[in-house]
Design a protein around this motif. Structure first.
Motif, PDB file in Angstrom:
ATOM      1  N   GLU A 147      72.157 -72.105   4.005  1.00  0.00           N
ATOM      2  CA  GLU A 147      70.986 -71.261   3.768  1.00  0.00           C
ATOM      3  C   GLU A 147      70.913 -70.134   4.796  1.00  0.00           C
ATOM      4  OE1 GLU A 147      66.160 -71.624   3.969  1.00  0.00           O
ATOM      5  OE2 GLU A 147      67.278 -73.377   3.303  1.00  0.00           O
ATOM      6  N   GLY A 148      71.180 -70.454   6.044  1.00  0.00           N
ATOM      7  CA  GLY A 148      71.177 -69.425   7.094  1.00  0.00           C
ATOM      8  C   GLY A 148      72.242 -68.378   6.849  1.00  0.00           C
ATOM      9  N   MET A 149      73.425 -68.798   6.468  1.00  0.00           N
ATOM     10  CA  MET A 149      74.499 -67.845   6.188  1.00  0.00           C
ATOM     11  C   MET A 149      74.147 -66.983   4.979  1.00  0.00           C
ATOM     12  SD  MET A 149      76.665 -68.258   8.538  1.00  0.00           S
ATOM     13  CE  MET A 149      78.139 -67.473   7.960  1.00  0.00           C
ATOM     14  N   GLN A 150      73.515 -67.592   3.991  1.00  0.00           N
ATOM     15  CA  GLN A 150      73.129 -66.836   2.812  1.00  0.00           C
ATOM     16  C   GLN A 150      72.081 -65.784   3.175  1.00  0.00           C
ATOM     17  OE1 GLN A 150      71.364 -69.191  -0.294  1.00  0.00           O
ATOM     18  NE2 GLN A 150      71.877 -67.718  -1.864  1.00  0.00           N
ATOM     19  N   MET A 152      71.658 -64.415   6.120  1.00  0.00           N
ATOM     20  CA  MET A 152      72.325 -63.401   6.938  1.00  0.00           C
ATOM     21  C   MET A 152      73.145 -62.479   6.044  1.00  0.00           C
ATOM     22  SD  MET A 152      74.864 -63.748  10.247  1.00  0.00           S
ATOM     23  CE  MET A 152      74.251 -65.352  10.576  1.00  0.00           C
ATOM     24  N   SER A 153      73.825 -63.048   5.061  1.00  0.00           N
ATOM     25  CA  SER A 153      74.632 -62.250   4.141  1.00  0.00           C
ATOM     26  C   SER A 153      73.754 -61.322   3.328  1.00  0.00           C
ATOM     27  CB  SER A 153      75.429 -63.174   3.227  1.00  0.00           C
ATOM     28  OG  SER A 153      76.153 -62.423   2.303  1.00  0.00           O
ATOM     29  N   LYS A 154      72.606 -61.816   2.872  1.00  0.00           N
ATOM     30  CA  LYS A 154      71.671 -60.961   2.130  1.00  0.00           C
ATOM     31  C   LYS A 154      71.155 -59.851   3.025  1.00  0.00           C
ATOM     32  CE  LYS A 154      69.989 -64.350  -1.192  1.00  0.00           C
ATOM     33  NZ  LYS A 154      68.840 -65.174  -1.584  1.00  0.00           N
ATOM     34  N   GLY A 155      70.873 -60.174   4.287  1.00  0.00           N
ATOM     35  CA  GLY A 155      70.384 -59.161   5.224  1.00  0.00           C
ATOM     36  C   GLY A 155      71.418 -58.079   5.448  1.00  0.00           C
ATOM     37  N   LEU A 156      72.685 -58.450   5.535  1.00  0.00           N
ATOM     38  CA  LEU A 156      73.732 -57.452   5.741  1.00  0.00           C
ATOM     39  C   LEU A 156      73.969 -56.637   4.480  1.00  0.00           C
ATOM     40  CD1 LEU A 156      76.355 -59.396   7.846  1.00  0.00           C
ATOM     41  CD2 LEU A 156      74.927 -57.509   8.585  1.00  0.00           C
ATOM     42  N   SER A 157      73.905 -57.286   3.322  1.00  0.00           N
ATOM     43  CA  SER A 157      74.172 -56.548   2.093  1.00  0.00           C
ATOM     44  C   SER A 157      73.023 -55.614   1.743  1.00  0.00           C
ATOM     45  CB  SER A 157      74.442 -57.509   0.938  1.00  0.00           C
ATOM     46  OG  SER A 157      73.281 -58.258   0.643  1.00  0.00           O
ATOM     47  N   SER A 158      71.808 -55.902   2.240  1.00  0.00           N
ATOM     48  CA  SER A 158      70.681 -55.019   1.948  1.00  0.00           C
ATOM     49  C   SER A 158      70.604 -53.868   2.935  1.00  0.00           C
ATOM     50  CB  SER A 158      69.371 -55.801   1.940  1.00  0.00           C
ATOM     51  OG  SER A 158      69.077 -56.258   3.253  1.00  0.00           O
ATOM     52  N   GLY A 159      71.536 -53.794   3.905  1.00  0.00           N
ATOM     53  CA  GLY A 159      71.568 -52.641   4.794  1.00  0.00           C
ATOM     54  C   GLY A 159      71.092 -52.922   6.187  1.00  0.00           C
ATOM     55  N   GLY A 160      70.371 -54.012   6.443  1.00  0.00           N
ATOM     56  CA  GLY A 160      69.904 -54.321   7.783  1.00  0.00           C
ATOM     57  C   GLY A 160      70.962 -55.077   8.534  1.00  0.00           C
ATOM     58  N   THR A 161      71.593 -54.466   9.517  1.00  0.00           N
ATOM     59  CA  THR A 161      72.703 -55.099  10.205  1.00  0.00           C
ATOM     60  C   THR A 161      72.274 -56.285  11.031  1.00  0.00           C
ATOM     61  OG1 THR A 161      72.499 -53.550  12.032  1.00  0.00           O
ATOM     62  CG2 THR A 161      74.074 -52.997  10.286  1.00  0.00           C
TER      63      THR A 161
END
Length: 174
Positions: A147-150, A152-161
């Motif tokens: 869940e944490g990785m998901q 984080m992955s969503k956060g990176l894919s939405s543009g927030g590094t």
């Protein structure tokens, strides 16, 4: 009437000598003012060129930063994908090992159930319960990590590094 040559606006002109006293001071002031304005014009042009050069340098620096950020974001996405795949592989291996251990324990329990005493049966039940608890704990831990990785992955894919890291993507104690 006497005439005199004077320089006005870059051209030689003939001026009457009778106007010499009053006219000379106003022409002198005009030339001084004109010289002053030319100096200011040159300074303004130099400042314009200076600021234009600085703007170009800053735009190039911003563009370089954006390119670096995009490169870093892509690199981090690849790292997260690799880590996710490694976690999946590790989880699958661990689950297979636990399933094999459980199957082995079940086989031993059946074989020993025939000739086991009640004390040996209690030990076997205790071991099975411990394995079951470990399996549940492992499963819960991997769910939290996934869940944490998901997140984080969503956060990176939405543009927030840093969105996945700063929003508390991995939460313990669920």
């Amino acid at each position: 009437m006497e005439h005199r040559l004077e320089m006005v606006s870059g051209e030689m002109q003939v001026a009457p000598a009778s106007l010499d006293a009053g006219h000379h001071s106003s022409v002198k002031h005009f030339f001084e003012f004109h010289r002053f304005m030319n100096q200011r014009h040159e300074e303004i042009q130099w400042l314009k060129e200076f600021h234009t050069r600085k703007i170009r340098q800053r735009r190039a620096a911003v563009e370089e930063c954006l390119n670096t950020q995009e490169h870093d974001t892509n690199e981090r996405k690849l790292q997260i994908i690799k880590l996710t795949n490694d976690c999946k592989l590790l989880t699958n291996r661990k689950m297979e090992m636990l399933q094999e251990d459980l199957a082995e324990q079940e086989l031993m329990r059946r074989q020993m159930a025939i000739g086991m005493s009640s004390q040996e049966k209690k030990k076997m039940v205790f071991q099975l319960e411990q394995l079951s608890k470990e399996l549940d704990a492992l499963w819960g831990g991997f769910c939290i990590v996934a869940e944490g990785m998901q997140n984080m992955s969503k956060g990176l894919s939405s543009g927030g590094t840093q969105a996945g890291l700063s929003s508390g993507g991995i939460q313990a104690g669920r």
